[in-house]
Design a protein around this motif. Structure first.
Motif, PDB file in Angstrom:
ATOM      1  N   UNK A  22      12.009   4.030   0.212  1.00 34.64           N
ATOM      2  CA  UNK A  22      10.756   3.482   0.733  1.00 34.64           C
ATOM      3  C   UNK A  22      10.305   2.282  -0.087  1.00 34.64           C
ATOM      4  N   UNK A  23      10.346   2.429  -1.416  1.00 37.38           N
ATOM      5  CA  UNK A  23       9.918   1.339  -2.293  1.00 37.38           C
ATOM      6  C   UNK A  23      10.822   0.121  -2.158  1.00 37.38           C
ATOM      7  N   UNK A  24      12.086   0.356  -1.815  1.00 36.61           N
ATOM      8  CA  UNK A  24      13.057  -0.737  -1.690  1.00 36.61           C
ATOM      9  C   UNK A  24      13.119  -1.324  -0.287  1.00 36.61           C
ATOM     10  N   UNK A  25      12.399  -0.693   0.648  1.00 34.44           N
ATOM     11  CA  UNK A  25      12.376  -1.193   2.016  1.00 34.44           C
ATOM     12  C   UNK A  25      13.685  -1.030   2.752  1.00 34.44           C
ATOM     13  N   UNK A  30      24.243   2.735  -0.059  1.00 40.91           N
ATOM     14  CA  UNK A  30      23.928   1.632  -0.962  1.00 40.91           C
ATOM     15  C   UNK A  30      25.196   0.819  -1.226  1.00 40.91           C
ATOM     16  N   UNK A  31      25.022  -0.436  -1.643  1.00 38.82           N
ATOM     17  CA  UNK A  31      26.142  -1.335  -1.871  1.00 38.82           C
ATOM     18  C   UNK A  31      26.104  -1.892  -3.290  1.00 38.82           C
ATOM     19  N   UNK A  32      27.280  -2.075  -3.919  1.00 39.31           N
ATOM     20  CA  UNK A  32      27.314  -2.653  -5.266  1.00 39.31           C
ATOM     21  C   UNK A  32      26.572  -3.988  -5.301  1.00 39.31           C
ATOM     22  N   UNK A  33      25.759  -4.165  -6.342  1.00 38.93           N
ATOM     23  CA  UNK A  33      24.997  -5.395  -6.491  1.00 38.93           C
ATOM     24  C   UNK A  33      23.628  -5.345  -5.843  1.00 38.93           C
ATOM     25  N   UNK A  34      23.392  -4.350  -4.989  1.00 38.14           N
ATOM     26  CA  UNK A  34      22.096  -4.215  -4.325  1.00 38.14           C
ATOM     27  C   UNK A  34      21.028  -3.843  -5.348  1.00 38.14           C
ATOM     28  N   UNK A  35      19.867  -4.461  -5.273  1.00 35.12           N
ATOM     29  CA  UNK A  35      18.769  -4.166  -6.200  1.00 35.12           C
ATOM     30  C   UNK A  35      17.795  -3.204  -5.547  1.00 35.12           C
ATOM     31  N   UNK A  36      17.534  -2.111  -6.237  1.00 30.52           N
ATOM     32  CA  UNK A  36      16.638  -1.081  -5.732  1.00 30.52           C
ATOM     33  C   UNK A  36      15.385  -1.010  -6.594  1.00 30.52           C
ATOM     34  N   UNK A  37      14.275  -0.737  -5.955  1.00 30.20           N
ATOM     35  CA  UNK A  37      13.018  -0.539  -6.671  1.00 30.20           C
ATOM     36  C   UNK A  37      12.826   0.952  -6.905  1.00 30.20           C
ATOM     37  N   UNK A  67       0.819  -1.209   0.000  1.00 21.54           N
ATOM     38  CA  UNK A  67       0.000   0.000   0.000  1.00 21.54           C
ATOM     39  C   UNK A  67       0.853   1.259   0.000  1.00 21.54           C
ATOM     40  N   UNK A  68       2.014   1.212   0.689  1.00 24.21           N
ATOM     41  CA  UNK A  68       2.852   2.399   0.821  1.00 24.21           C
ATOM     42  C   UNK A  68       3.347   2.897  -0.535  1.00 24.21           C
ATOM     43  N   UNK A  69       3.533   2.002  -1.516  1.00 27.73           N
ATOM     44  CA  UNK A  69       4.003   2.430  -2.829  1.00 27.73           C
ATOM     45  C   UNK A  69       2.954   3.278  -3.545  1.00 27.73           C
ATOM     46  N   UNK A  70       1.685   2.905  -3.398  1.00 27.57           N
ATOM     47  CA  UNK A  70       0.616   3.701  -4.008  1.00 27.57           C
ATOM     48  C   UNK A  70       0.499   5.041  -3.287  1.00 27.57           C
ATOM     49  N   UNK A  71       0.677   5.025  -1.969  1.00 25.03           N
ATOM     50  CA  UNK A  71       0.642   6.265  -1.195  1.00 25.03           C
ATOM     51  C   UNK A  71       1.745   7.212  -1.652  1.00 25.03           C
ATOM     52  N   UNK A  72       2.976   6.691  -1.765  1.00 23.40           N
ATOM     53  CA  UNK A  72       4.118   7.511  -2.167  1.00 23.40           C
ATOM     54  C   UNK A  72       3.961   8.006  -3.605  1.00 23.40           C
ATOM     55  N   UNK A  73       3.497   7.133  -4.499  1.00 26.33           N
ATOM     56  CA  UNK A  73       3.395   7.489  -5.921  1.00 26.33           C
ATOM     57  C   UNK A  73       2.394   8.604  -6.165  1.00 26.33           C
ATOM     58  N   UNK A  74       1.356   8.677  -5.322  1.00 22.93           N
ATOM     59  CA  UNK A  74       0.291   9.653  -5.541  1.00 22.93           C
ATOM     60  C   UNK A  74       0.284  10.796  -4.531  1.00 22.93           C
ATOM     61  N   UNK A  75       1.270  10.780  -3.611  1.00 24.50           N
ATOM     62  CA  UNK A  75       1.347  11.850  -2.620  1.00 24.50           C
ATOM     63  C   UNK A  75       0.128  11.900  -1.710  1.00 24.50           C
ATOM     64  N   UNK A  76      -0.431  10.729  -1.377  1.00 22.73           N
ATOM     65  CA  UNK A  76      -1.640  10.679  -0.550  1.00 22.73           C
ATOM     66  C   UNK A  76      -1.311  11.036   0.904  1.00 22.73           C
ATOM     67  N   UNK A 108       4.044   0.700 -11.398  1.00 24.87           N
ATOM     68  CA  UNK A 108       4.776  -0.469 -11.896  1.00 24.87           C
ATOM     69  C   UNK A 108       6.251  -0.138 -11.834  1.00 24.87           C
ATOM     70  N   UNK A 109       7.022  -1.008 -11.213  1.00 25.47           N
ATOM     71  CA  UNK A 109       8.355  -0.616 -10.772  1.00 25.47           C
ATOM     72  C   UNK A 109       9.469  -0.977 -11.736  1.00 25.47           C
ATOM     73  N   UNK A 110      10.501  -0.149 -11.724  1.00 26.25           N
ATOM     74  CA  UNK A 110      11.749  -0.453 -12.413  1.00 26.25           C
ATOM     75  C   UNK A 110      12.754  -0.936 -11.376  1.00 26.25           C
ATOM     76  N   UNK A 111      13.656  -1.779 -11.793  1.00 26.45           N
ATOM     77  CA  UNK A 111      14.663  -2.318 -10.884  1.00 26.45           C
ATOM     78  C   UNK A 111      16.041  -1.781 -11.290  1.00 26.45           C
ATOM     79  N   UNK A 112      16.755  -1.240 -10.318  1.00 26.01           N
ATOM     80  CA  UNK A 112      18.107  -0.732 -10.568  1.00 26.01           C
ATOM     81  C   UNK A 112      19.096  -1.531  -9.728  1.00 26.01           C
TER      82      UNK A 112
END
Length: 288
Positions: free
Chosen positions: A101-104, A111-118, A48-57, A73-77
């Protein structure tokens, strides 16, 4: 007749599908009578938090009939060696706080090399918030249906009409990086502690907080196209990640944090993350 009936049935199914998209794949959801944020998040299969963050609710997160929600819909870095949180935020034009927030993860953690971020998709800010809202590139606001390793593609626009973020004498100018020789990615402007630091152009805040040790308290604004400006050594920050600001709007107060030897502002202009000489883009350039 049977063929005509089959065609009508198929058309009806398509119309129903178009009117009621699959919550698991839709990128925009129109709130229906009786729907709740939790129910939409469950059907979309995302926190739910991703929808909250995406829309500034804002709490208590009540929805209204007909309200349009961005379903991020998320991209992965995947973090590469040498990358930092606010550098990644600059690449995507998304506030680091939203990515964390999206990455928890803790936004203050390195951040660390190899870490996957949303990297979430954020809703376009209201037009009344800032002149930038109408000029934001679609790449920053269009949801992506599938994960991607690539940053959003941005239009290559001319430089904004930058203004001086603070008045004062330039004590140190820009020096381009050449091999192992000393370089300086921006300019340092002397000004009393507590002097208001203002946005050099309308922009969206993609970082506001403690930067790398040498930068101290830092704000980064994303402008049209591929342009960003950086404001460091701040004593106090008066805006937050994700906000939009107009040209000349106060973003903080001058200070002596980071490696600053006296109260001053470190100011950078970048295109595609490449530092450029701010003196070439500011009116009546001041010499060190």
């Amino acid at each position: 007749m049977r063929g005509a009936a089959a065609l009508l049935l198929a058309a009806s199914v398509l119309l129903i599908a178009a009117a009621d998209p699959d919550p698991k794949t839709e990128t925009t959801h129109v709130v229906k009578d009786g729907e709740t944020l939790g129910g939409i998040a469950n059907r979309a299969e995302m926190p739910r938090v991703l929808i909250i963050e995406a829309n500034g609710l804002k709490a208590p997160y009540a929805l209204r009939l007909g309200q349009k929600l961005v379903i991020p819909r998320r991209r992965i870095h995947t973090v590469k060696d040498g990358e930092t949180g606010f550098g990644i935020a600059m690449d995507y034009g998304v506030p680091w706080s939203a990515i964390a927030t999206a990455s928890g993860i803790d936004p203050k953690a390195a951040v660390k090399p190899g870490q996957k971020l949303t990297v979430p998709t954020l809703a376009k800010p209201p037009v009344t918030a800032s002149p930038l809202a109408a000029a934001l590139p679609a790449a920053l606001t269009s949801p992506s249906a599938t994960p991607s390793e690539e940053p959003a593609k941005l239009a290559d626009t001319p430089a904004p009409a930058f203004r001086w973020p603070v008045d004062g004498k330039v004590r140190r100018g820009f020096v381009a990086k050449q091999g192992d020789k000393p370089w300086h990615d921006g300019i340092d402007v002397i000004a009393p502690r507590g002097t208001a630091v203002r946005a050099a152009a309308a922009g969206k805040v993609i970082f506001a907080g403690d930067g790398p040790r040498e930068y101290g308290k830092t704000v980064i604004l994303f402008h049209s196209g591929r342009w960003t400006t950086t404001y460091s050594y701040l004593d106090q920050i008066t805006i937050k990640d994700g906000e939009t600001v107009g040209a000349g709007e106060r973003i903080g107060f001058n200070g002596q944090t980071g490696l600053a030897s006296e109260p001053q502002l470190h100011f950078e202009v970048r295109r595609n993350r490449v530092p450029l000489d701010p003196a070439k883009y500011l009116p009546k350039a001041k010499k060190p």
